[in-house]
Design a protein around this motif. Structure first.
Motif, mmCIF file in Angstrom:
data_model
loop_
_atom_site.group_PDB
_atom_site.id
_atom_site.type_symbol
_atom_site.label_atom_id
_atom_site.label_comp_id
_atom_site.label_asym_id
_atom_site.label_seq_id
_atom_site.Cartn_x
_atom_site.Cartn_y
_atom_site.Cartn_z
ATOM 1 N N LYS A 44 -12.242 -1.926 4.384
ATOM 2 C CA LYS A 44 -13.689 -2.312 4.577
ATOM 3 C C LYS A 44 -14.088 -2.766 5.948
ATOM 4 O O LYS A 44 -15.127 -2.361 6.358
ATOM 5 C CB LYS A 44 -14.042 -3.345 3.443
ATOM 6 C CG LYS A 44 -15.684 -3.305 3.253
ATOM 7 C CD LYS A 44 -16.017 -4.170 2.113
ATOM 8 C CE LYS A 44 -17.602 -4.002 1.831
ATOM 9 N NZ LYS A 44 -17.774 -4.858 0.851
ATOM 10 N N ALA A 45 -13.273 -3.890 6.327
ATOM 11 C CA ALA A 45 -13.692 -4.275 7.659
ATOM 12 C C ALA A 45 -13.631 -3.314 8.780
ATOM 13 O O ALA A 45 -14.204 -3.299 9.933
ATOM 14 C CB ALA A 45 -12.722 -5.431 7.792
ATOM 15 N N ALA A 46 -12.662 -2.396 8.681
ATOM 16 C CA ALA A 46 -12.492 -1.108 9.658
ATOM 17 C C ALA A 46 -13.278 -0.118 9.338
ATOM 18 O O ALA A 46 -13.194 0.856 10.065
ATOM 19 C CB ALA A 46 -10.926 -0.831 9.787
ATOM 20 N N ASN A 47 -14.295 -0.154 8.183
ATOM 21 C CA ASN A 47 -15.095 0.802 8.021
ATOM 22 C C ASN A 47 -14.099 2.187 7.583
ATOM 23 O O ASN A 47 -14.223 3.274 8.272
ATOM 24 C CB ASN A 47 -16.039 1.334 8.829
ATOM 25 C CG ASN A 47 -17.303 2.146 8.265
ATOM 26 O OD1 ASN A 47 -17.291 2.344 6.727
ATOM 27 N ND2 ASN A 47 -17.993 3.005 9.152
ATOM 28 N N ALA A 48 -13.019 2.073 6.860
ATOM 29 C CA ALA A 48 -12.061 3.157 6.686
ATOM 30 C C ALA A 48 -11.782 3.479 5.209
ATOM 31 O O ALA A 48 -12.030 2.435 4.457
ATOM 32 C CB ALA A 48 -10.934 2.981 7.437
ATOM 33 N N SER A 49 -11.219 4.342 4.902
ATOM 34 C CA SER A 49 -10.434 4.734 3.583
ATOM 35 C C SER A 49 -8.960 4.256 3.774
ATOM 36 O O SER A 49 -8.464 4.077 4.817
ATOM 37 C CB SER A 49 -10.683 6.063 3.227
ATOM 38 O OG SER A 49 -10.113 6.807 3.888
ATOM 39 N N TYR A 50 -8.188 3.764 2.823
ATOM 40 C CA TYR A 50 -7.008 3.652 2.677
ATOM 41 C C TYR A 50 -6.207 4.657 1.812
ATOM 42 O O TYR A 50 -6.520 4.973 0.698
ATOM 43 C CB TYR A 50 -6.753 2.233 2.502
ATOM 44 C CG TYR A 50 -6.858 1.696 1.155
ATOM 45 C CD1 TYR A 50 -5.939 1.550 0.312
ATOM 46 C CD2 TYR A 50 -8.314 1.475 0.841
ATOM 47 C CE1 TYR A 50 -6.151 1.271 -1.024
ATOM 48 C CE2 TYR A 50 -8.462 0.783 -0.345
ATOM 49 C CZ TYR A 50 -7.658 0.433 -1.237
ATOM 50 O OH TYR A 50 -7.987 0.189 -2.626
ATOM 51 N N ARG A 51 -4.814 4.577 2.058
ATOM 52 C CA ARG A 51 -3.878 5.446 1.042
ATOM 53 C C ARG A 51 -2.711 4.373 0.929
ATOM 54 O O ARG A 51 -2.112 4.104 2.305
ATOM 55 C CB ARG A 51 -3.473 6.758 1.592
ATOM 56 C CG ARG A 51 -2.614 7.426 0.637
ATOM 57 C CD ARG A 51 -2.339 8.678 1.144
ATOM 58 N NE ARG A 51 -2.144 9.118 2.582
ATOM 59 C CZ ARG A 51 -0.773 8.876 3.088
ATOM 60 N NH1 ARG A 51 0.354 8.815 2.366
ATOM 61 N NH2 ARG A 51 -0.570 9.055 4.241
ATOM 62 N N ILE A 52 -2.169 3.872 -0.051
ATOM 63 C CA ILE A 52 -1.212 3.070 -0.110
ATOM 64 C C ILE A 52 0.196 3.900 -0.181
ATOM 65 O O ILE A 52 0.283 4.797 -0.466
ATOM 66 C CB ILE A 52 -0.885 2.261 -1.526
ATOM 67 C CG1 ILE A 52 -2.225 1.339 -1.456
ATOM 68 C CG2 ILE A 52 0.296 1.466 -1.625
ATOM 69 C CD1 ILE A 52 -2.453 0.738 -2.923
ATOM 70 N N THR A 53 0.807 3.338 0.847
ATOM 71 C CA THR A 53 2.114 4.250 1.297
ATOM 72 C C THR A 53 3.468 3.764 0.696
ATOM 73 O O THR A 53 4.355 4.186 0.411
ATOM 74 C CB THR A 53 2.421 4.467 2.774
ATOM 75 O OG1 THR A 53 2.317 3.315 3.393
ATOM 76 C CG2 THR A 53 1.247 5.500 3.163
ATOM 77 N N GLU A 54 3.416 2.258 0.412
ATOM 78 C CA GLU A 54 4.546 1.585 0.002
ATOM 79 C C GLU A 54 4.184 0.363 -0.622
ATOM 80 O O GLU A 54 3.311 -0.561 -0.352
ATOM 81 C CB GLU A 54 5.756 1.289 1.033
ATOM 82 C CG GLU A 54 6.779 0.478 0.842
ATOM 83 C CD GLU A 54 6.540 -1.097 1.091
ATOM 84 O OE1 GLU A 54 7.469 -1.738 0.168
ATOM 85 O OE2 GLU A 54 5.480 -1.316 1.825
ATOM 86 N N ALA A 55 4.898 -0.074 -1.830
ATOM 87 C CA ALA A 55 4.436 -1.249 -2.419
ATOM 88 C C ALA A 55 6.103 -1.715 -3.027
ATOM 89 O O ALA A 55 6.932 -0.935 -3.464
ATOM 90 C CB ALA A 55 3.706 -1.062 -3.517
ATOM 91 N N ASN A 56 6.507 -3.102 -2.738
ATOM 92 C CA ASN A 56 7.568 -3.443 -3.056
ATOM 93 C C ASN A 56 7.481 -5.053 -3.492
ATOM 94 O O ASN A 56 6.821 -5.715 -3.194
ATOM 95 C CB ASN A 56 8.739 -3.618 -1.785
ATOM 96 C CG ASN A 56 10.022 -4.078 -1.852
ATOM 97 O OD1 ASN A 56 10.561 -4.134 -3.318
ATOM 98 N ND2 ASN A 56 10.774 -4.315 -0.989
ATOM 99 N N TYR A 57 8.182 -5.104 -4.541
ATOM 100 C CA TYR A 57 8.320 -6.255 -5.381
ATOM 101 C C TYR A 57 9.546 -6.933 -5.339
ATOM 102 O O TYR A 57 10.391 -6.442 -6.106
ATOM 103 C CB TYR A 57 7.721 -5.998 -6.803
ATOM 104 C CG TYR A 57 7.543 -7.732 -7.612
ATOM 105 C CD1 TYR A 57 6.325 -8.508 -7.280
ATOM 106 C CD2 TYR A 57 8.361 -8.173 -8.308
ATOM 107 C CE1 TYR A 57 6.317 -9.812 -7.934
ATOM 108 C CE2 TYR A 57 8.429 -9.253 -9.083
ATOM 109 C CZ TYR A 57 7.292 -10.061 -8.754
ATOM 110 O OH TYR A 57 7.187 -11.218 -9.434
#
Length: 71
Positions: A44-57
């Protein structure tokens, strides 16, 4: 010959400018929701959309996403 070189340079620069915005961001939190909220805030701060590419727990969440220009 000069015209062909100009055309190649203009084409290359136009492609470069549209691709150059893609940016990778990361977030660390204790839950998936909290990490995604951080990613969302950065987008939102960059006025962009996002796509999650990795999540690690592993005793906490580490998430990576790619920001791209909104169309």
């Amino acid at each position: 010959m000069k015209a062909i070189k100009k055309l190649v340079v203009i084409t290359a620069l136009s492609l470069f400018s549209s691709v150059s915005f893609a940016q990778s961001v990361t977030a660390c939190a204790s839950t998936l929701d909290a990490a995604e909220a951080q990613i969302s805030a950065q987008a939102k701060a960059a006025n962009a959309s996002y796509r999650i590419t990795e999540a690690n727990y592993n005793n906490g969440v580490h998430m990576t996403a790619v920001l791209s220009a909104k169309e």
